[in-house]
Structures are given as structure tokens and as C-alpha cells.
Enzyme design. Structure first.
Site, mmCIF file in Angstrom:
data_model
loop_
_atom_site.group_PDB
_atom_site.id
_atom_site.type_symbol
_atom_site.label_atom_id
_atom_site.label_comp_id
_atom_site.label_asym_id
_atom_site.label_seq_id
_atom_site.Cartn_x
_atom_site.Cartn_y
_atom_site.Cartn_z
ATOM 1 C CD GLU A 1 6.110 -11.354 -26.369
ATOM 2 O OE1 GLU A 1 6.168 -10.969 -27.509
ATOM 3 O OE2 GLU A 1 7.051 -11.637 -25.603
ATOM 4 N NE ARG B 1 6.478 -3.063 -28.246
ATOM 5 C CZ ARG B 1 6.836 -4.189 -28.758
ATOM 6 N NH1 ARG B 1 6.147 -4.390 -30.051
ATOM 7 N NH2 ARG B 1 7.624 -5.055 -28.092
ATOM 8 C CB VAL C 1 7.568 -6.247 -35.614
ATOM 9 C CG1 VAL C 1 7.976 -6.585 -37.140
ATOM 10 C CG2 VAL C 1 8.278 -5.483 -34.882
ATOM 11 C CE LYS D 1 12.487 -15.015 -17.753
ATOM 12 N NZ LYS D 1 11.202 -15.346 -18.205
HETATM 13 P P1 ADP Z 1 13.441 -10.744 -22.069
HETATM 14 O O1 ADP Z 1 12.450 -9.480 -21.547
HETATM 15 O O2 ADP Z 1 14.883 -10.593 -21.339
HETATM 16 O O3 ADP Z 1 13.438 -10.830 -23.541
HETATM 17 P P2 ADP Z 1 11.641 -12.827 -21.496
HETATM 18 O O4 ADP Z 1 11.060 -12.847 -20.358
HETATM 19 O O5 ADP Z 1 10.616 -12.341 -22.595
HETATM 20 O O6 ADP Z 1 12.883 -11.780 -21.329
HETATM 21 O O7 ADP Z 1 12.351 -14.230 -22.111
HETATM 22 C C1 ADP Z 1 13.231 -14.207 -23.201
HETATM 23 C C2 ADP Z 1 13.323 -15.498 -23.866
HETATM 24 O O8 ADP Z 1 13.905 -16.463 -22.962
HETATM 25 C C3 ADP Z 1 11.949 -16.165 -24.243
HETATM 26 O O9 ADP Z 1 11.534 -15.895 -25.520
HETATM 27 C C4 ADP Z 1 12.362 -17.582 -24.048
HETATM 28 O O10 ADP Z 1 12.910 -17.886 -25.172
HETATM 29 C C5 ADP Z 1 13.287 -17.599 -22.960
HETATM 30 N N1 ADP Z 1 12.746 -17.969 -21.647
HETATM 31 C C6 ADP Z 1 12.060 -17.110 -20.868
HETATM 32 N N2 ADP Z 1 11.710 -17.482 -19.870
HETATM 33 C C7 ADP Z 1 11.822 -18.948 -20.151
HETATM 34 C C8 ADP Z 1 11.518 -20.165 -19.217
HETATM 35 N N3 ADP Z 1 11.177 -20.032 -17.970
HETATM 36 N N4 ADP Z 1 11.996 -21.377 -19.684
HETATM 37 C C9 ADP Z 1 12.647 -21.401 -20.838
HETATM 38 N N5 ADP Z 1 13.030 -20.378 -21.597
HETATM 39 C C10 ADP Z 1 12.535 -19.115 -21.118
#
Ligand code: ADP
Length: 448
Positions: A277, A293, A296, A160
Site C-alpha cells: 500500500e 493476505r 477484500v 504514528k
Molecule cells: P493504520 O495501520 O493505523 O491503518 P496506516 O499507516 O495504514 O495506519 O495509515 C492509515 C491511514 O492514515 C492511511 O490510509 C492514510 O489515510 C493516513 N496516513 C498514513 N500515513 C500518512 C502520512 N504520512 N501522511 C498523510 N496521511 C497518512
């Protein structure tokens, strides 16, 4: 304690109206700001005063900090509610308001900053005792580290981007033969999207649910958890359907995660409304991020707790300590929210234009948060939300029954809407059984 007398609402659409309603109930004067595309908007009509802050493009209006600060000074607003999106998680905005002696209705700039940086947020969550996804401690610095950490957490792994958002820069690697290339791809995508190629690694959870905890803190060490919302039904990481409580959790799991989150927020002296989350997999919670914040989907929490979250935000922003304690919070029944967008129900292509006929549903347990009206022209410049249909019932089955008839009643003509999608979902056995994960909706749509 500073009693807030006049609130400038730095937003538009249904959320501007939502905030305005809460202010009116509390006898607080309201100032609407708007772009030239929103002159006829409901939030402008219903506010006590309004100020035009720029042309249609959000960068020139709803994101234009100098214009918004000037609007505060002209109108004498003593506080700003940022809604969601736009400037709601902009720490610099919070700093600037504070420097002008204006209350930012939200957390401290420092809290926004910490939670806005994914690695820092995860580090902070872990230090506060919140369970996080197993993975690297911060950014990955070398291929040796990459391979070692991937081996430790176990494949498949997810790479990520530290600066990530909207799911960009995320790459899955199934084994050691893929991981170096996957990281290179994630770096390139992160660099292109965010100008920052820092990446970190996590265990990839194959079929989790998205479960989030609503929190509320007073910035003085008082904080509570207002239950969970299940937001697993998503398309391209956009939530489509949200419900409380989650069909997947047991009472013990709930009590435990609420206590963990409330304690963490007490320890960090969190101020305002926030959402922690999690991905929930096999009985375990894994922190992914915190939104600092109002969200929605906050109405589903309001429907089952009977609390008005905007009233609560205004109260803590005035410096009032929280008077409710975790044990005082009780949950009644079940609530579901459907986000009705002006989009084609199968292609999801946005459909801005004039609403020629509008008839929202009503009756017991039905709430529609929307800023549209018959004859309203949805501008092409912003999100495509027509409104949120929120339905409450004494049980999940009563809620579903009421949702079905509400969807039947809802009429929006003149633009395409996602209403037909919800009318299909409400017939589906998996949805009726509450049996879905974060991939369910995409698979359902792909089968069509
Ligand atoms: P962003 O800020 O890019 O939206 P997030 O960390 O909130 O990134 O992750 C976005 C989405 O990606 C999550 O809602 C989930 O669907 C998927 N995701 C994130 N981390 C994982 C993980 N470790 N394993 C599986 N899916 C993941």
C-alpha cells in the site's frame, strides 16, 4: 511438491464462499468452520464438510486457534485458507499450523511478522528499494530527536504508533510549537490502545491518493506485480469504492512501480498474494504498509487481468513455481468495486437483521461476491458487509455506465444498506472524472 487435497476455510461470509468456489473448480475438497451464529450460512451449506468451532463471539470461534486446528485434525484437511481479517495475518497461527504439518495458504510466519510491525515493515521496504514516506529511522527516543527529525522532513508531520492499526494513535503537528505535545498525545493514545507507547514520525501528506499494488510470489524467488488498485474513497480509513486501474497514473509511472514491487518481492522470496500500500502524492509513491493476505478488493484485479487470485494462492501454497512473468501480464479494461454494507447510508449505523427481499444485478461484466440470500439473517457479531458489487467495462466510462444500471437493479430489503450512497456517488462529477483523494469522501459526507 504437496498437492493440496482438502482445504479448511478459516473464515465466513463472502470470502469463505470465494475460496470455496476456487477449491471446487480445482477439485479440492472443502471444510467450512462456523460459529453457532452461522449454522445457516452459505459457506456451511456449500462446503463438503463443516465443523462448528464455537459460540458467536469471534474470539471464541473464528479466532479460536485450538478449535480450528482440532477441526483440521478431525477432517484431515491438509491446508488452511484464512481469507482476510480474523487469523489471516496472525504469524503464530501460521507457525502452529506448520508445526502440525498443515499448509498455511499465505506467506511464511516470518514474512507476516515483519510486515505486521510498522517500523520493521518500513525498514524492510526501504532496504528492498521501495519508496517510503520520509521520516524517522525507527522509533523516536527523545524530544531532541523528535524536533530534529521533524525539521529535516519538513512540517506538517505525522506522529504514528509503532503498534498502530485502524488509524489510532496518529497525530498531526503543523510546526515545532506543536510537535512535542502531539507526540505526547500519540504516545498516550498508543499506550491506551495497544499497550505500547512507541511512536515514529513521518512527513504528513496533505492530499494523497491511496494506491496499492497487488503482488504474487511463489516463495522461491518468483514474483510479479498484478497492477494497482485505487482505494482513495474511504470513510474512517475503511475503503468504500476501489478501482483498477487508477485514474491518476501514467503508463510510465505504472511500469516503474510494478517493476519496483516485483523486484522487492523476488528479493524477499515472498510467498503468496500480498498488497503493497502506498500514498501517492504529486507523482510520487510512499509506502505505508504491506498486507500479507488476499484483500477484500482483490476482484477488481481479477477482472482486469483475467487471473483467479485464489487459484494462484492454492498453486503457490502447493509449492508450484510461478509460471507467469511480468511481461505476460496484460490489463484489459476497467473495474470498480462497491462495498455494500448493512448500514444506514448517512449515519453508517450497522443494521443487522433479516433480508426480506434480495435481487442482485446481473448481465455482462457484472459480478456480485456475496454470501447472503433472501431470508438470510445478518448476525450482529461480525462485519456488516452484504456483498461486493464488481463491474467491468472496456473503458472507465463503460464501467461507470454499467455500474449505474447495476446499482439501479440491486434490491436489498429488510435491512438498511449503503446502496443509496453509491447511487449518489455515481452521479458526482468528481467521481465521474476520477478526481478524488483520500479525504474526498469524508468531505462529501460532511457537506450533506
Ligand atoms: P493504520 O495501520 O493505523 O491503518 P496506516 O499507516 O495504514 O495506519 O495509515 C492509515 C491511514 O492514515 C492511511 O490510509 C492514510 O489515510 C493516513 N496516513 C498514513 N500515513 C500518512 C502520512 N504520512 N501522511 C498523510 N496521511 C497518512
Amino acid at each position: 511438491m504437496t498437492m493440496i487435497k482438502k482445504v479448511l476455510i478459516a473464515n465466513r461470509g463472502e470470502i469463505a464462499l470465494r475460496v470455496l468456489r476456487a477449491c471446487k473448480e480445482l477439485g479440492i475438497a472443502t471444510v467450512a468452520v462456523h460459529s453457532t451464529a452461522d449454522t445457516d450460512a452459505m459457506h456451511v451449506r456449500l462446503a463438503d464438510e463443516s465443523v462448528c468451532i464455537g459460540p458467536p463471539q469471534a474470539s471464541e470461534s473464528y479466532l479460536n486457534i485450538p478449535s480450528i486446528v482440532a477441526a483440521c485434525e478431525i477432517t484431515g484437511a491438509d491446508a488452511v485458507h484464512p481469507g482476510y481479517g480474523f487469523l489471516s495475518e496472525n504469524a503464530r497461527f501460521a507457525d502452529i499450523l506448520e508445526a502440525h504439518g498443515i499448509i498455511f495458504i499465505g506467506p511464511t510466519a516470518e514474512q507476516i511478522r515483519i510486515m505486521g510491525d510498522k517500523i520493521e515493515a518500513k525498514r524492510t521496504a526501504k532496504a528492498l528499494g521501495i519508496p517510503v514516506v520520509p521520516g524517522s529511522e525507527g522509533a523516536i527516543r527523545s524530544n531532541e530527536e523528535l524536533l530534529r527529525v521533524a525539521e529535516e522532513v519538513g512540517y506538517p508531520v505525522l506522529i504514528k504508533a509503532s503498534a498502530g492499526g485502524g488509524g489510532k494513535g496518529m497525530t498531526v503537528a503543523k510546526g515545532p510549537d506543536e510537535v512535542v505535545q502531539a507526540a505526547a498525545r500519540a504516545r498516550a493514545e498508543a499506550k491506551a490502545n495497544f499497550g505500547n507507547d512507541e511512536v515514529y514520525l513521518e512527513r504528513y501528506l496533505a492530499t494523497p491518493r491511496h494506491i496499492e499494488i497487488q503482488v504474487l510470489g511463489d516463495g522461491q524467488g518468483g514474483a510479479v506485480a498484478l497492477g494497482e488498485r485505487d482505494c482513495s474513497l474511504q470513510r474512517r480509513h475503511q475503503k468504500v469504492w476501489e478501482e483498477a486501474r487508477s485514474p491518476a497514473l501514467t503508463e510510465e509511472q505504472r511500469t516503474e512501480i510494478y517493476a519496483t514491487c516485483a523486484k522487492a518481492m523476488q528479493d524477499m522470496k515472498y510467498r503468496g498474494a500480498g498488497t503493497i500500500e502506498f500514498l501517492y502524492d504529486n507523482g510520487e509513491f510512499f509506502f505505508i504498509e504491506m498486507n500479507t493476505r488476499l484483500q477484500v478488493e482483490h476482484p477488481v484485479t481479477e477482472m482486469i487481468t483475467g487471473l483467479d487470485l485464489v487459484h494462484a494462492q492454492l498453486s503457490v501454497a502447493s509449492g508450484e513455481p510461478l509460471t507467469i512473468r511480468q511481461d505476460d501480464i496484460s490489463f484489459h479494461g476497467h473495474a470498480i468495486e462497491c462495498r455494500i454494507n448493512a448500514e444506514h447510508p448517512e449515519t453508517f449505523i450497522p443494521s443487522p437483521g433479516t433480508i426480506t427481499h434480495y435481487h442482485p444485478p446481473g448481465g455482462l461484466g457484472v459480478r456480485v461476491d456475496s454470501a447472503v440470500y433472501q431470508g438470510y439473517k445478518i448476525p450482529p457479531y461480525y462485519d456488516s458487509l452484504i456483498g461486493k458489487l464488481i463491474v467491468h467495462g472496456n473503458s472507465r466510462s463503460e464501467c461507470l455506465m454499467r455500474l449505474r444500471r447495476s446499482l439501479d437493479e440491486f434490491v436489498v430489503d429488510g435491512v438498511e444498506s449503503t446502496l443509496p450512497l453509491f447511487r449518489r456517488l455515481i452521479q458526482n462529477p468528481d467521481i465521474l472524472a476520477g478526481n478524488y483523494d483520500i479525504h474526498w469522501l469524508e468531505k462529501f459526507l460532511a457537506k450533506e
